[in-house]
Design a protein around this motif. Structure first.
Motif, mmCIF file in Angstrom:
data_model
loop_
_atom_site.group_PDB
_atom_site.id
_atom_site.type_symbol
_atom_site.label_atom_id
_atom_site.label_comp_id
_atom_site.label_asym_id
_atom_site.label_seq_id
_atom_site.Cartn_x
_atom_site.Cartn_y
_atom_site.Cartn_z
ATOM 1 N N ASN A 90 0.837 -1.203 0.000
ATOM 2 C CA ASN A 90 0.000 0.000 0.000
ATOM 3 C C ASN A 90 0.869 1.249 0.000
ATOM 4 O O ASN A 90 0.581 2.212 -0.702
ATOM 5 C CB ASN A 90 -0.871 0.036 1.259
ATOM 6 N N GLU A 91 1.917 1.220 0.799
ATOM 7 C CA GLU A 91 2.801 2.382 0.881
ATOM 8 C C GLU A 91 3.396 2.677 -0.494
ATOM 9 O O GLU A 91 3.487 3.825 -0.906
ATOM 10 C CB GLU A 91 3.929 2.145 1.887
ATOM 11 N N PHE A 94 0.476 3.916 -2.938
ATOM 12 C CA PHE A 94 0.031 5.287 -2.645
ATOM 13 C C PHE A 94 1.214 6.258 -2.635
ATOM 14 O O PHE A 94 1.038 7.445 -2.404
ATOM 15 C CB PHE A 94 -0.670 5.367 -1.278
ATOM 16 N N LYS A 95 2.420 5.748 -2.826
ATOM 17 C CA LYS A 95 3.652 6.541 -2.732
ATOM 18 C C LYS A 95 3.794 7.213 -1.374
ATOM 19 O O LYS A 95 4.457 8.242 -1.241
ATOM 20 C CB LYS A 95 3.703 7.614 -3.823
ATOM 21 N N THR A 96 3.145 6.670 -0.367
ATOM 22 C CA THR A 96 3.243 7.277 0.959
ATOM 23 C C THR A 96 4.577 6.960 1.616
ATOM 24 O O THR A 96 4.969 7.644 2.560
ATOM 25 C CB THR A 96 2.088 6.804 1.849
ATOM 26 N N ARG A 98 7.304 7.492 0.145
ATOM 27 C CA ARG A 98 8.036 8.717 -0.183
ATOM 28 C C ARG A 98 7.590 9.856 0.726
ATOM 29 O O ARG A 98 8.412 10.587 1.286
ATOM 30 C CB ARG A 98 7.739 9.153 -1.615
ATOM 31 N N GLN A 99 6.270 9.996 0.846
ATOM 32 C CA GLN A 99 5.751 11.134 1.612
ATOM 33 C C GLN A 99 6.188 11.058 3.074
ATOM 34 O O GLN A 99 6.532 12.077 3.661
ATOM 35 C CB GLN A 99 4.222 11.185 1.509
#
Lengths: 264, 297
Positions: A90-91, A94-96, A98-99
């Motif tokens: 999921n990370e 969602f590119k989370t 990176r965030q």
């Protein structure tokens, strides 16, 4: 670390897929053991010392219940693996990942807390198995509570660590959920067994030490023990444990190394 | 004042493709720094390296005067490329995660949501947001904890004209509060309207950087026209002081060193040579012409 775990908690707290799968896993642990219980209790001759001598004491009596429930529940370990894959991929999707790093986590913190998640998921799975075994043991008639053979619960924990650890490894290597889940299932269900079979045929016993096999073998087939042990010698537990620890260390090293040095 | 960001010779390869070629520049504190370049010029790659999500092949940088660290990133509000949020969480819960990472507390979550007009939709899941709303949530996230440095990569992506104007106002307001803003964009007028400093990238190479006024206006451009352009060109060539001359279909463009074009003298000279001008105009070089000039050859 508490702060990092709190962030992970915020991520899953309102994630319905995660909770539905977790609930199904808990129900399935009970379910698979209940089915086994029903099958063995209806097919076993009642109060027959001869039968007991051949096939062993009833498997859901203390102390064998720790062994039996650990063994049966281990067939469901792909679900904690799946949970781990979902939470990591999921990370990526969602590119989370990176965030989170942009917002101020270090790469090391990010991957470390995922590894801690592996341990937490394995621990909770083990707790569920412990409670299920306790319940079945207490419900079984003519059974006296005992912590003998409780080591099987510990082996289950190592096995759960191993499955979720491999799941994390595949997630970090493949990044996309579809391929990570596909490869994970193929490996767990087919590839490793195939490989283990081939290896055992050509090099004696070496197949028992493949990544997941080594922990699968910690908990041998619990039924008809008196018969089985005349044909099969399980590999020494100590060697299996050493193999499991080496593999776990390798998974974590590779995950950490890859996450710390790659472009995210 | 100190520099917020010092970039020293950063290069980046993606396999055989070179995305950045030995880029160096500095972002002074309190500036609105525009990083300008066409698509694929390396703007996002550069900011990605500064934010530690990409690894530079070579080169170094300092952030807030120190070697880069996760802690310095906590004091910088960043929107990079696309809004990255958990699709299954509400806008507010997504910001709680960001606030928790930054250690900024959840007190100003509502405030930043109001700033970007998302307060009414704070309980809706991120996946139900429109593109513009996602972008505004990302800006809100960057504003969490009221950081002194903001990094915006294409901040007006996906916004409608009203939204673009709002964000522009917001950026101006933030600049007035003394914040340092680093903004990457391919939209020239966006940069022209708000930036004090600019760096122009093309195919990974830094073409130039510095103060907007110095970088963008370094010549006076005089546009003249007459009924016979041939005769006009002849006459203009006899008047010295110009740098170069360019023939357009309906006019002549003459460049002079900054501040030296004298329209009266040109007019007088032409008239005395028997050429009557029907156009005489001093133009500042616009960012757009400069940009095309720089990036086209």
């Amino acid at each position: 670390m508490i702060k990092l775990l709190k962030i992970e908690w915020l991520k899953v707290k309102n994630y319905r897929t995660f909770w539905i799968l977790s609930a199904l896993f808990l129900i399935s642990i009970y379910g698979i053991n209940y089915i086994t219980y029903e099958v063995q209790s209806t097919s076993r001759p009642k109060a027959n010392p001869m039968a007991d001598a051949i096939i062993g004491t009833p498997p859901f009596q203390f102390p064998d219940v720790w062994h039996t429930v650990s063994y049966m529940s281990s067939f469901l370990l792909f679900i904690p693996g799946l949970l781990m894959i979902i939470s990591m991929t999921n990370e990526y999707s969602f590119k989370t990942h990176r965030q989170n790093v942009i917002d101020g986590l270090s790469r090391t913190q990010f991957i470390m807390v995922k590894m801690v998640n592996v341990a937490i998921i394995a621990f909770i799975s083990t707790l569920a198995v412990f409670l299920t075994a306790l319940g079945f043991g207490l419900a079984e008639g003519a059974s006296y509570f005992s912590f003998e053979k409780i080591e099987y619960i510990g082996y289950f924990f190592i096995q759960a660590l191993s499955y979720t650890g491999v799941a994390l490894l595949f997630s970090v290597l493949f990044k996309r959920s579809g391929i990570a889940i596909g490869v994970f299932f193929l490996y767990v269900v087919v590839l490793e067994n195939l490989l283990a079979g081939l290896l055992n045929r050509y090099v004696y016993g070496i197949g028992h030490y493949l990544p997941l096999e080594s922990t699968d073998n910690l908990i041998p087939f619990p039924f008809f023990r008196n018969v089985v042990k005349q044909f099969v010698t399980p590999p020494p537990t100590l060697y299996l444990l050493i193999a499991a620890v080496i593999y776990l260390a390798a998974y974590f090293f590779v995950c950490r190394r890859k996450f710390e040095t790659d472009d995210l | 004042m100190n520099n917020i960001l010092d970039i020293n010779g950063i290069s980046k390869f993606y396999g055989p493709i070179q995305a950045l070629d030995n880029v160096s520049f500095s972002v002074p504190a309190g500036s609105v720094f525009g990083i300008l370049g066409p698509n694929g010029s390396g703007k996002t790659t550069l900011l990605g390296i500064v934010m530690d999500i990409l690894r530079a092949t070579s080169g170094t940088f300092t952030l807030l005067g120190q070697p880069p660290s996760a802690d310095s990133r906590k004091h910088i509000g960043t929107l990079l490329e696309t809004p990255n949020f958990y699709h299954y969480l509400s806008g507010e819960n997504n910001l709680r995660i960001a606030a928790e990472i930054k250690g900024s507390g959840k007190d100003n979550i509502n405030e930043v949501l109001q700033k970007v007009n998302l307060y009414d939709r704070r309980m809706s899941k991120f996946m139900t947001y429109s593109l513009g709303m996602k972008q505004r949530l990302a800006i809100a996230s960057a504003l969490l904890g009221n950081p002194d440095v903001l990094v915006f990569d294409e901040p007006t992506n996906g916004l409608d004209p009203v939204g673009i104007a709002e964000i522009r106002e917001l950026i101006k307001r933030l600049a007035e509060e003394g914040k340092t803003i680093i903004m990457a964009s391919h939209l020239l007028d966006e940069v022209e309207k708000v930036c004090t400093h600019v760096a122009i990238l093309k195919k990974g190479k830094l073409l130039l950087s510095g103060n907007v006024d110095e970088v963008l206006v370094n010549e006076d451009i005089v546009e003249v026209s007459a009924s016979s352009l041939d005769r006009l060109e002849e006459v203009m060539r006899s008047l010295n002081g110009h740098i170069n001359m360019k023939r357009n279909p309906h006019s002549l463009q003459v460049n002079y060193p900054l501040g030296t074009a004298n329209l009266e003298r040109i007019n007088q000279h032409c008239f005395s040579q028997g050429v009557v001008l029907n156009l005489l105009q001093l133009k500042k070089k616009s960012l757009e012409t400069k940009f095309f000039e720089l990036t086209n050859n």
